[in-house]
Design a protein around this motif. Structure first.
Motif, PDB file in Angstrom:
ATOM      1  N   VAL A  72       0.845  -1.181   0.000  1.00 11.55           N
ATOM      2  CA  VAL A  72       0.000   0.000   0.000  1.00 11.55           C
ATOM      3  C   VAL A  72       0.881   1.232   0.000  1.00 11.55           C
ATOM      4  O   VAL A  72       1.839   1.332   0.758  1.00 11.55           O
ATOM      5  CB  VAL A  72      -0.918  -0.014   1.245  1.00 11.55           C
ATOM      6  CG1 VAL A  72      -1.728   1.259   1.329  1.00 11.55           C
ATOM      7  CG2 VAL A  72      -1.841  -1.218   1.191  1.00 11.55           C
ATOM      8  N   ILE A  75      -0.380   4.592   4.439  1.00 10.78           N
ATOM      9  CA  ILE A  75      -1.188   4.161   5.571  1.00 10.78           C
ATOM     10  C   ILE A  75      -1.419   5.378   6.435  1.00 10.78           C
ATOM     11  O   ILE A  75      -0.490   6.123   6.728  1.00 10.78           O
ATOM     12  CB  ILE A  75      -0.471   3.061   6.394  1.00 10.78           C
ATOM     13  CG1 ILE A  75      -0.233   1.824   5.524  1.00 10.78           C
ATOM     14  CG2 ILE A  75      -1.286   2.680   7.616  1.00 10.78           C
ATOM     15  CD1 ILE A  75       0.567   0.755   6.220  1.00 10.78           C
ATOM     16  N   GLN A  79      -3.412   4.408  11.575  1.00 12.89           N
ATOM     17  CA  GLN A  79      -3.085   3.004  11.394  1.00 12.89           C
ATOM     18  C   GLN A  79      -1.591   2.756  11.533  1.00 12.89           C
ATOM     19  O   GLN A  79      -1.164   1.651  11.838  1.00 12.89           O
ATOM     20  CB  GLN A  79      -3.580   2.525  10.028  1.00 12.89           C
ATOM     21  CG  GLN A  79      -5.101   2.524   9.925  1.00 12.89           C
ATOM     22  CD  GLN A  79      -5.581   1.736   8.732  1.00 12.89           C
ATOM     23  OE1 GLN A  79      -5.009   0.709   8.391  1.00 12.89           O
ATOM     24  NE2 GLN A  79      -6.629   2.204   8.103  1.00 12.89           N
ATOM     25  N   GLY A 264      -6.389  -6.549   3.269  1.00 18.05           N
ATOM     26  CA  GLY A 264      -7.371  -5.653   2.694  1.00 18.05           C
ATOM     27  C   GLY A 264      -8.781  -5.822   3.209  1.00 18.05           C
ATOM     28  O   GLY A 264      -9.727  -5.295   2.620  1.00 18.05           O
ATOM     29  N   ASP A 297     -11.874   4.085   8.185  1.00 23.74           N
ATOM     30  CA  ASP A 297     -11.591   2.696   7.824  1.00 23.74           C
ATOM     31  C   ASP A 297     -10.397   2.196   8.622  1.00 23.74           C
ATOM     32  O   ASP A 297      -9.476   2.943   8.930  1.00 23.74           O
ATOM     33  CB  ASP A 297     -11.296   2.578   6.331  1.00 23.74           C
ATOM     34  CG  ASP A 297     -12.515   2.895   5.478  1.00 23.74           C
ATOM     35  OD1 ASP A 297     -12.336   3.451   4.384  1.00 23.74           O
ATOM     36  OD2 ASP A 297     -13.640   2.605   5.922  1.00 23.74           O
ATOM     37  N   PHE A 299      -7.821  -1.455   8.758  1.00 21.95           N
ATOM     38  CA  PHE A 299      -7.454  -2.775   8.249  1.00 21.95           C
ATOM     39  C   PHE A 299      -6.375  -3.349   9.161  1.00 21.95           C
ATOM     40  O   PHE A 299      -5.366  -2.705   9.407  1.00 21.95           O
ATOM     41  CB  PHE A 299      -6.902  -2.685   6.823  1.00 21.95           C
ATOM     42  CG  PHE A 299      -7.837  -2.009   5.852  1.00 21.95           C
ATOM     43  CD1 PHE A 299      -8.730  -2.747   5.094  1.00 21.95           C
ATOM     44  CD2 PHE A 299      -7.821  -0.628   5.699  1.00 21.95           C
ATOM     45  CE1 PHE A 299      -9.586  -2.130   4.206  1.00 21.95           C
ATOM     46  CE2 PHE A 299      -8.669   0.004   4.819  1.00 21.95           C
ATOM     47  CZ  PHE A 299      -9.567  -0.743   4.060  1.00 21.95           C
ATOM     48  N   PRO A 302      -3.369  -4.151   5.770  1.00 23.54           N
ATOM     49  CA  PRO A 302      -3.727  -3.440   4.540  1.00 23.54           C
ATOM     50  C   PRO A 302      -3.309  -4.235   3.304  1.00 23.54           C
ATOM     51  O   PRO A 302      -2.409  -5.070   3.353  1.00 23.54           O
ATOM     52  CB  PRO A 302      -2.928  -2.138   4.639  1.00 23.54           C
ATOM     53  CG  PRO A 302      -2.610  -1.986   6.096  1.00 23.54           C
ATOM     54  CD  PRO A 302      -2.440  -3.374   6.611  1.00 23.54           C
TER      55      PRO A 302
END
Length: 641
Positions: A72, A75, A79, A264, A297, A299, A302
């Protein structure tokens, strides 16, 4: 792939780099690969930049791709910084659970692999849990995502949820709010931190082990509404009971551990998948649920969700980040050194609660010195530690070999710890002469705690001839180095005229000095001086103040004295219920006088319903610890009981 490097038109060719396009199929998936090749006699600067580009971008991308994980590009800050407190309690005397400690260890390990800074506690008592929650809150104030996980017994009383420590002595519903940990404390701590995103996971809906003694028998946990930015996950629905499971993990945690590592997958979907799996396994008997007010959101891992194929039924495992053993040892030592500074007050501040948590953290990272410190605390008690010789022995047996080795190499801290081990018989046969030898070695190298302990050996004639003058000498040397334990001991010697003329004023002076450095024992004795008017003017208000300060530090003698002040109305309004509360707190920490006083309260029905059965219970507990007054009471009134 989701990311791309864009160069100006014609720029690649002009830089001496050729682009080769290749279309290939891997496991049924078509991929287009672009190869970059340097032309012959390319500019050296371009060559160097090309190699750097491959190292930074190409190799990591290929590495991730080979594992089915897409990197990714960004972030969010919330996170990026992740902090977790994980607790698993199973060693309950009346209703033990086998899985929660395993659940906590496995959850802690999983969260570490997912980038969380994890504090792990297993079979924790009330004080340790509350200390850890406060420290957790301090960490969260620095920002990031917070996660609290608990596995063990939990119950609801009057609509509030409580987590049960392993040391809880709960006789009826009124005990719960004093002996258990209110989930509201966790919620408030995380909410006040202002860090933005929090997750609370409660695998605590086992059956209530105290049902028979409760007026109402409500199962499971009560519904709680999640504050903004928080998700609360329960192993089962409100008022329902979760199953502990027959394998290594509880049913709920087993599935949660599995789905947390799906790349994800939004956190809400993780819990949906867990719910579906638990319902299927239990045939609908257990239905996990959540209360969420997340506005962003999150995760756990991620990345893109993997494409399902016949060979990918299980979610791929996250790639563990290797940690060098040497770096881990260095980190543990730094944590331990900070703990010692807070324990001794060498940094100008004493905070035994914080010190204990840091010792625990260092011990969890495998530090043998921290393990020996904890063994000493469990053996002697104090600082809120309930005496636990069995646990002390286990820790000492694990640590003693390395401590002896380091002491032989000249490590001053190890010399002090080895002296303490010989003095208490921790991990090694008790030998006062060897204890004196190692205390002296460390004291001569300037270790203030060793000086204090050497003074104690002289004061009590342990391993040496009793010599109050030498005891006073070593206490004074340690006090000059700022050691509050030694200041307290000087106060004691002046108070009782040991090696010096009895002088209450000087005793109060040294107690004050040590109390100002946050020494709980000195706080107690200073309060005692104010209570009786020895060396200072009698002042119940100041006595109450210092007793309370000491009690807050976990000093059981002070808790007992607070109980007496409430019982007699000294410096406060007479309040039998509060007297019982403080007597009980001290009794549970092993104070025999508090046990005796608690027995009196039950016998006379003061602050509690009259109960000769409970009175005798506490008198016997006090007598077992050698309290002569309790023994005489039982002997004198044996016909009555």
């Amino acid at each position: 792939m989701d990311s791309a490097i864009i160069l100006p038109a014609g720029g690649i060719a002009e830089c001496g780099i050729s682009v080769i396009t290749l279309r290939i199929k891997i496991e049924g998936r078509e991929m287009v690969c672009f190869f970059l090749a340097l032309k012959k006699n390319s500019n050296p600067v371009i060559t160097a930049l090309f190699i750097l580009f491959c190292l930074v971008f190409v190799i990591p991308v290929l590495s991730y791709a080979s594992r089915g994980i897409t990197p990714v590009a960004h972030i969010s800050e919330d996170q990026a910084r992740r902090v977790a407190l994980v607790i698993g309690n199973g060693a309950y005397g009346n209703a033990p659970l086998k899985n929660p400690p395993n659940d906590a260890r496995d959850m802690g390990a999983k969260l570490k692999r997912l980038g969380f800074d994890v504090t792990l506690l297993t079979d924790a008592d009330q004080r340790t849990m509350e200390q850890a929650i406060r420290r957790f809150g301090r960490k969260l104030r620095q920002g990031g995502t917070g996660l609290f996980y608990y596995a063990g017994h939990g119950l609801q009383v009057e609509g509030r949820n409580y987590l049960i420590p392993v040391d809880a002595k709960i006789y009826d519903e009124t005990d719960v709010k004093y002996k258990a940990v209110d989930v509201g404390l966790v919620l408030d701590t995380m909410n006040l931190a202002g860090n933005g995103l929090n997750i609370i996971i409660l695998d605590a809906c086992r059956s209530n082990p105290y049902t028979r003694s409760f007026r109402s028998a409500v199962s499971g946990l009560a519904r709680m509404d999640a504050p903004t930015g928080t998700l609360i996950a329960y192993a089962t629905g409100p008022g329902k009971v979760a199953e502990d499971g027959t394998g290594r993990n509880g049913i709920y945690t087993k599935h949660l551990l599995k789905y947390m590592e799906v790349p994800g997958l939004p956190v809400e979907q993780v819990f949906k998948n867990v719910r579906k799996a638990v319902i299927e396994e239990t045939g609908g008997r257990q239905v996990p649920w959540e209360s969420s007010s997340l506005i962003g959101d999150f995760f756990f891992l991620p990345g893109k969700q993997p494409v399902k194929t016949a060979t990918s039924a299980q979610p791929p495992k996250a790639v563990p980040i290797p940690v060098k053993k040497r770096e881990q040892v260095s980190e543990a030592r730094q944590i331990r050194e900070k703990a010692i500074s807070l324990y001794e007050g060498t940094g100008g501040r004493i905070d035994h609660e914080e010190a204990i948590l840091l010792f625990i953290e260092a011990e969890e990272k495998g530090d043998p010195m921290a393990r020996m410190w904890l063994a000493m605390l469990y053996y002697k008690g104090g600082c809120g530690f309930k005496i636990n010789p069995e646990k002390a022995k286990i820790l000492a047996d694990q640590a003693i070999g390395q401590v002896k080795k380091e002491a032989g190499r000249g490590d001053v801290e190890a010399m002090f710890l080895l002296g303490s081990a010989y003095a208490d018989g921790l991990g090694i046969e008790k030998d006062y002469e060897k204890a004196v030898y190692w205390f002296r070695k460390a004291a001569e190298k300037g270790e203030p705690l060793a000086m204090n302990n050497l003074g104690f050996m002289y004061e009590n004639g342990l391993g040496v001839s009793q010599d109050y003058a030498k005891a006073f000498y070593w206490y004074q040397k340690a006090a000059e180095k700022g050691e509050p334990l030694a200041m307290n001991n000087l106060g004691f010697m002046y108070m009782f005229g040991l090696g010096v003329s009895q002088d209450y004023a000087k005793a109060a002076y040294w107690y004050q000095k040590a109390a100002e450095k946050e020494d709980p024992d000195a706080m107690y004795y200073l309060a005692f001086m104010y209570h009786l008017g020895h060396g200072v003017s009698q002042d119940y208000a100041k006595a109450f103040y210092w007793y309370q300060k000491a009690a807050e530090k976990g000093e059981p003698k002070a808790m007992n004295s607070l109980g007496s002040m409430y019982k007699l109305g000294h410096g406060v309004s007479q309040d039998y219920a509060k007297a019982v509360y403080w007597y009980r707190k001290a009794a549970e920490l092993g104070d025999s006088w508090a046990m005796y006083h608690l027995g009196q309260m039950y016998e006379n029905g003061q602050g509690v319903p009259q109960s000769y059965e409970k009175a005798v219970y506490w008198y016997r507990k006090a007598a077992e610890l050698g309290n002569k007054t309790a023994k005489a009471k039982l002997q004198r009134d044996k016909k009555k009981y």
